[in-house]
Design a protein around this motif. Structure first.
Motif, PDB file in Angstrom:
ATOM      1  N   HIS A 146      50.059  33.905  46.129  1.00 55.04           N
ATOM      2  CA  HIS A 146      50.237  34.427  44.777  1.00 55.04           C
ATOM      3  C   HIS A 146      49.626  35.821  44.700  1.00 55.04           C
ATOM      4  CE1 HIS A 146      51.075  30.219  43.744  1.00 55.04           C
ATOM      5  NE2 HIS A 146      51.686  30.708  42.690  1.00 55.04           N
ATOM      6  N   ARG A 147      50.318  36.715  44.024  1.00 53.17           N
ATOM      7  CA  ARG A 147      49.790  38.077  43.842  1.00 53.17           C
ATOM      8  C   ARG A 147      49.970  38.498  42.390  1.00 53.17           C
ATOM      9  NH1 ARG A 147      49.663  41.084  48.654  1.00 53.17           N
ATOM     10  NH2 ARG A 147      49.088  39.683  50.339  1.00 53.17           N
ATOM     11  N   GLU A 148      49.195  39.520  42.012  1.00 56.08           N
ATOM     12  CA  GLU A 148      49.271  40.060  40.652  1.00 56.08           C
ATOM     13  C   GLU A 148      50.634  40.716  40.400  1.00 56.08           C
ATOM     14  OE1 GLU A 148      47.036  39.935  38.228  1.00 56.08           O
ATOM     15  OE2 GLU A 148      45.524  38.885  39.424  1.00 56.08           O
ATOM     16  N   GLU A 149      51.031  40.720  39.147  1.00 57.90           N
ATOM     17  CA  GLU A 149      52.338  41.266  38.786  1.00 57.90           C
ATOM     18  C   GLU A 149      52.474  42.746  39.143  1.00 57.90           C
ATOM     19  OE1 GLU A 149      53.319  40.791  34.658  1.00 57.90           O
ATOM     20  OE2 GLU A 149      55.031  42.116  34.806  1.00 57.90           O
ATOM     21  N   GLU A 150      51.350  43.492  39.114  1.00 57.80           N
ATOM     22  CA  GLU A 150      51.485  44.943  39.350  1.00 57.80           C
ATOM     23  C   GLU A 150      51.949  45.262  40.766  1.00 57.80           C
ATOM     24  OE1 GLU A 150      47.687  47.033  39.075  1.00 57.80           O
ATOM     25  OE2 GLU A 150      46.688  45.150  38.704  1.00 57.80           O
TER      26      GLU A 150
ATOM     27  N   LEU B  92      45.358  49.587  45.250  1.00 64.75           N
ATOM     28  CA  LEU B  92      43.984  50.079  45.306  1.00 64.75           C
ATOM     29  C   LEU B  92      43.887  51.255  44.348  1.00 64.75           C
ATOM     30  CD1 LEU B  92      41.335  49.594  47.210  1.00 64.75           C
ATOM     31  CD2 LEU B  92      41.883  51.908  47.879  1.00 64.75           C
ATOM     32  N   ALA B  93      42.969  51.151  43.406  1.00 60.05           N
ATOM     33  CA  ALA B  93      42.886  52.125  42.315  1.00 60.05           C
ATOM     34  C   ALA B  93      44.266  52.199  41.653  1.00 60.05           C
ATOM     35  CB  ALA B  93      42.416  53.470  42.834  1.00 60.05           C
ATOM     36  N   LYS B  94      44.816  53.395  41.427  1.00 63.83           N
ATOM     37  CA  LYS B  94      46.178  53.450  40.873  1.00 63.83           C
ATOM     38  C   LYS B  94      47.170  53.757  41.966  1.00 63.83           C
ATOM     39  CE  LYS B  94      44.544  54.525  36.315  1.00 63.83           C
ATOM     40  NZ  LYS B  94      44.362  55.519  35.282  1.00 63.83           N
ATOM     41  N   SER B  95      46.762  53.569  43.219  1.00 68.05           N
ATOM     42  CA  SER B  95      47.645  53.782  44.349  1.00 68.05           C
ATOM     43  C   SER B  95      47.715  52.467  45.131  1.00 68.05           C
ATOM     44  CB  SER B  95      47.088  54.916  45.209  1.00 68.05           C
ATOM     45  OG  SER B  95      47.882  55.075  46.346  1.00 68.05           O
ATOM     46  N   GLN B  96      48.040  52.544  46.405  1.00 68.38           N
ATOM     47  CA  GLN B  96      48.086  51.334  47.210  1.00 68.38           C
ATOM     48  C   GLN B  96      47.424  51.583  48.554  1.00 68.38           C
ATOM     49  OE1 GLN B  96      52.597  51.611  47.586  1.00 68.38           O
ATOM     50  NE2 GLN B  96      52.010  50.776  49.551  1.00 68.38           N
TER      51      GLN B  96
ATOM     52  N   VAL C 200      32.619  47.340  45.968  1.00 65.90           N
ATOM     53  CA  VAL C 200      33.463  48.498  45.690  1.00 65.90           C
ATOM     54  C   VAL C 200      34.931  48.070  45.648  1.00 65.90           C
ATOM     55  CG1 VAL C 200      34.225  50.733  46.550  1.00 65.90           C
ATOM     56  CG2 VAL C 200      31.817  50.101  46.706  1.00 65.90           C
ATOM     57  N   LEU C 201      35.324  47.209  46.602  1.00 70.16           N
ATOM     58  CA  LEU C 201      36.716  46.740  46.608  1.00 70.16           C
ATOM     59  C   LEU C 201      37.010  45.887  45.384  1.00 70.16           C
ATOM     60  CD1 LEU C 201      37.236  45.888  50.371  1.00 70.16           C
ATOM     61  CD2 LEU C 201      38.238  47.770  49.091  1.00 70.16           C
ATOM     62  N   MET C 202      36.033  45.091  44.974  1.00 68.55           N
ATOM     63  CA  MET C 202      36.241  44.251  43.787  1.00 68.55           C
ATOM     64  C   MET C 202      36.512  45.104  42.556  1.00 68.55           C
ATOM     65  SD  MET C 202      33.275  41.448  44.478  1.00 68.55           S
ATOM     66  CE  MET C 202      33.299  40.698  42.881  1.00 68.55           C
ATOM     67  N   LYS C 203      35.862  46.273  42.484  1.00 70.67           N
ATOM     68  CA  LYS C 203      36.095  47.175  41.358  1.00 70.67           C
ATOM     69  C   LYS C 203      37.450  47.860  41.459  1.00 70.67           C
ATOM     70  CE  LYS C 203      32.796  50.129  40.404  1.00 70.67           C
ATOM     71  NZ  LYS C 203      31.674  51.058  40.629  1.00 70.67           N
ATOM     72  N   SER C 204      37.963  47.990  42.679  1.00 67.12           N
ATOM     73  CA  SER C 204      39.090  48.892  42.895  1.00 67.12           C
ATOM     74  C   SER C 204      40.437  48.214  43.014  1.00 67.12           C
ATOM     75  CB  SER C 204      38.850  49.718  44.168  1.00 67.12           C
ATOM     76  OG  SER C 204      37.573  50.285  44.142  1.00 67.12           O
ATOM     77  N   CYS C 205      40.483  46.946  43.370  1.00 66.04           N
ATOM     78  CA  CYS C 205      41.788  46.329  43.567  1.00 66.04           C
ATOM     79  C   CYS C 205      41.856  44.933  42.948  1.00 66.04           C
ATOM     80  CB  CYS C 205      42.166  46.304  45.051  1.00 66.04           C
ATOM     81  SG  CYS C 205      41.411  45.004  46.002  1.00 66.04           S
ATOM     82  N   PRO C 206      43.059  44.524  42.527  1.00 70.89           N
ATOM     83  CA  PRO C 206      43.205  43.224  41.850  1.00 70.89           C
ATOM     84  C   PRO C 206      43.195  42.047  42.823  1.00 70.89           C
ATOM     85  CG  PRO C 206      45.337  44.288  42.015  1.00 70.89           C
ATOM     86  CD  PRO C 206      44.333  45.255  42.576  1.00 70.89           C
ATOM     87  N   TYR C 207      43.235  42.320  44.120  1.00 73.84           N
ATOM     88  CA  TYR C 207      43.291  41.236  45.094  1.00 73.84           C
ATOM     89  C   TYR C 207      41.914  40.597  45.258  1.00 73.84           C
ATOM     90  CZ  TYR C 207      44.828  38.618  49.135  1.00 73.84           C
ATOM     91  OH  TYR C 207      45.146  37.603  49.978  1.00 73.84           O
ATOM     92  N   ASP C 208      41.898  39.272  45.501  1.00 75.45           N
ATOM     93  CA  ASP C 208      40.651  38.530  45.651  1.00 75.45           C
ATOM     94  C   ASP C 208      40.072  38.781  47.050  1.00 75.45           C
ATOM     95  OD1 ASP C 208      38.572  36.798  45.676  1.00 75.45           O
ATOM     96  OD2 ASP C 208      39.772  34.962  45.526  1.00 75.45           O
ATOM     97  N   VAL C 209      38.949  39.507  47.106  1.00 71.69           N
ATOM     98  CA  VAL C 209      38.358  39.846  48.402  1.00 71.69           C
ATOM     99  C   VAL C 209      37.178  38.926  48.749  1.00 71.69           C
ATOM    100  CG1 VAL C 209      39.112  42.236  48.431  1.00 71.69           C
ATOM    101  CG2 VAL C 209      36.980  41.659  47.296  1.00 71.69           C
ATOM    102  N   HIS C 210      37.076  37.785  48.064  1.00 72.77           N
ATOM    103  CA  HIS C 210      36.016  36.828  48.381  1.00 72.77           C
ATOM    104  C   HIS C 210      36.239  36.236  49.777  1.00 72.77           C
ATOM    105  CE1 HIS C 210      33.505  33.220  48.101  1.00 72.77           C
ATOM    106  NE2 HIS C 210      32.865  33.848  47.138  1.00 72.77           N
ATOM    107  N   ASP C 211      35.138  35.821  50.413  1.00 76.72           N
ATOM    108  CA  ASP C 211      35.189  35.264  51.776  1.00 76.72           C
ATOM    109  C   ASP C 211      36.237  34.160  51.926  1.00 76.72           C
ATOM    110  OD1 ASP C 211      33.241  36.927  52.538  1.00 76.72           O
ATOM    111  OD2 ASP C 211      31.625  35.465  52.482  1.00 76.72           O
TER     112      ASP C 211
ATOM    113  N   PHE D   8      51.967  38.207  34.898  1.00 74.71           N
ATOM    114  CA  PHE D   8      52.451  37.156  35.786  1.00 74.71           C
ATOM    115  C   PHE D   8      51.568  37.068  37.017  1.00 74.71           C
ATOM    116  CE2 PHE D   8      56.893  38.024  34.063  1.00 74.71           C
ATOM    117  CZ  PHE D   8      56.897  36.868  33.313  1.00 74.71           C
ATOM    118  N   TYR D   9      51.530  35.892  37.582  1.00 74.40           N
ATOM    119  CA  TYR D   9      50.866  35.676  38.853  1.00 74.40           C
ATOM    120  C   TYR D   9      51.966  35.100  39.741  1.00 74.40           C
ATOM    121  CZ  TYR D   9      46.697  34.719  41.674  1.00 74.40           C
ATOM    122  OH  TYR D   9      45.724  34.707  42.637  1.00 74.40           O
ATOM    123  N   ILE D  10      52.540  35.935  40.605  1.00 72.63           N
ATOM    124  CA  ILE D  10      53.804  35.605  41.255  1.00 72.63           C
ATOM    125  C   ILE D  10      53.583  35.190  42.694  1.00 72.63           C
ATOM    126  CG2 ILE D  10      56.089  36.507  41.871  1.00 72.63           C
ATOM    127  CD1 ILE D  10      55.773  38.505  39.560  1.00 72.63           C
TER     128      ILE D  10
END
Lengths: 238, 99
Positions: free
Chosen positions: B12-16, A174-178, A150-161, B2-4
Motif C-alpha cells: 500500500h502506498r500514499e495517494e500522492e 521525498l519533500a516535494k520531489s521524488q 529526517v526521512l520521517m519528516k521528509s517522505c510519506p513512506y513508513d521508514v520504521h524498521d 487514498f491508501y492504494i
C-alpha cells in the motif's frame, strides 16, 4: 516489412555504445558541485551526516525477470543476483536495486561505466536494454542516529524498521520531489535523486537536519564505530 | 487521502505517488476504418459516470511507474480491489452486495 523484422541482425553493430568518460581529464561536475559539502564548524555530537556520493556509474537495466537467460546474464556480468521486488543486492563495488518489475538500477564506481556496459551487452541477448544514466542523477547519503528522523519528516513512506529493513529499496515522494531510497545499514541511507532536483533536495535535507545537529561530510572511522552501537535512546523506537 | 495497493510493488502506498487515468476496460474498435462515427465517438469521448462500483486505471507515477486497475465505489470512495492490467476484476456492479 516482415523481411526486415525477420532478418538476423548483428546486435553489436546495432547498438552505439559511447565511452562518456574516455580519459580522466574530461571535465565532469556533479549536480551538487556548487554546494559547500564540508562543515566549517562541526557540531559536538552530530545526529545526521550528509554527503554526496558524486559521479558514480548509474546504469538502468530493463528486461524480463522470468527469463532465465536474462537473470544469468546479469549475474555473470555483475556478480549480483537480480533482486526481487523492493529489494537490492550489493557487492563491494556495485549495487543492484529493484525499480519496477522489469527495471533495475545498477550503481558503482564512476570510471567503470563503459566497461560494465560492454560486459553487460556481452552477456545479454534478446529483448533487453542497458542505459547509461550516470549524468542524470546522483547519490546523496544520509547517516547518523537521527537520519531516520529526517526521512520521517521528509517522505510519506513508513521508514520504521518493521517496514524498511536493511537492503530494501523504495521509489517514493521525498519533500516535494521524488527519490529512490535504499537502506544500507542501521543508520545508513542512500538516496538516488534526479540531477535537476539535487540542489532542492540537498537544501531540504540540510534544513530538515538542522535540529538534530548536521555534519556535512562522511563520519570519520571513530564516529562510525561509536554510532554503530547507539547509546542514545531513540524516541520513535518500538 | 487514498491508501492504494500497487499490485506490482505489492504494497500500500500514499495517494500522492499515484495518478488516476480514467475509466478502465475501454475496448478500442478492432477496425477503426470500418466502424461507424458513433462507435468511434463513443470510444473516444463518452465515459461512464456510475453511482457505485467503478473500474478505473491508475498509474504508480512516483514508484514503479506501472499502470494498473482499481475498483472503487464512487459513493463511499472505498477502494474494493486493485488488479493488474489484463486481469478480470472480482468486484463488479453485478456482484456488489451493496448495490
Amino acid at each position: 516489412m516482415s523481411e526486415v523484422i525477420n532478418k538476423t541482425v548483428d546486435e553489436a553493430t546495432q547498438v552505439a555504445i559511447m565511452d562518456q568518460c574516455p580519459t580522466a581529464d574530461v571535465p565532469a561536475r556533479s549536480p551538487l558541485a556548487h554546494q559547500d559539502q564540508s562543515s566549517k564548524v562541526a557540531p559536538q555530537n552530530p545526529g545526521v551526516f550528509l554527503w554526496e556520493d558524486a559521479l558514480k556509474t548509474h546504469l538502468v537495466l530493463r528486461g524480463d525477470a522470468n527469463n532465465a537467460d536474462f537473470r544469468q546474464g546479469i549475474e555473470a556480468a555483475t556478480g549480483l543476483d537480480l533482486p526481487e521486488a523492493l529489494q537490492s543486492t550489493q557487492s563491494d563495488d556495485w549495487a543492484l536495486g529493484w525499480i519496477a518489475p522489469d527495471e533495475w538500477l545498477l550503481t558503482g564506481p564512476g570510471d567503470q561505466a563503459f566497461a560494465m556496459e560492454t560486459t553487460l551487452r556481452k552477456h545479454l541477448s534478446g529483448h533487453y536494454a542497458v542505459i547509461n544514466v550516470s549524468g542524470g542523477q546522483t547519490l546523496v547519503r544520509l547517516a547518523g542516529p537521527e537520519a531516520r528522523s529526517v526521512l520521517m519528516k521528509s517522505c510519506p513512506y513508513d521508514v520504521h524498521d518493521r517496514n524498511f529493513p536493511i537492503g530494501k529499496i523504495v521509489n517514493t515522494v521525498l519533500a516535494k520531489s521524488q527519490a529512490t531510497i535504499r537502506r544500507l545499514g542501521e543508520n545508513d541511507w542512500e538516496l538516488v535523486v534526479r540531477r535537476s532536483f539535487a540542489d532542492y533536495i540537498w537544501r531540504w535535507l540540510m534544513d530538515a537536519s538542522g535540529e538534530y545537529g548536521l555534519h556535512l561530510g562522511q563520519p570519520d572511522a571513530a564516529t562510525a564505530a561509536r554510532q554503530s552501537n547507539p547509546s542514545r535512546a531513540n524516541p520513535v523506537e518500538g | 487521502m487514498f491508501y492504494i495497493y500497487c499490485p506490482y510493488c505489492g504494497e500500500h502506498r500514499e495517494e500522492e505517488e499515484f495518478h488516476p487515468k480514467g475509466q478502465a476496460h475501454l475496448a478500442r474498435p478492432e477496425n477503426p476504418d470500418e466502424c461507424t462515427d458513433e462507435e468511434w465517438g463513443n470510444y473516444l469521448y463518452f465515459r461512464d459516470n456510475p453511482r457505485g462500483i467503478h473500474h478505473e486505471i491508475w498509474v504508480h507515477a512516483i514508484g514503479c511507474r506501472k499502470f494498473f486497475n482499481v475498483t472503487r465505489d464512487t459513493q463511499t470512495y472505498e477502494i474494493k480491489e486493485s488488479y493488474r492490467m489484463g486481469a478480470t476484476p472480482e468486484v463488479t456492479h453485478a456482484n456488489d452486495p451493496l448495490s
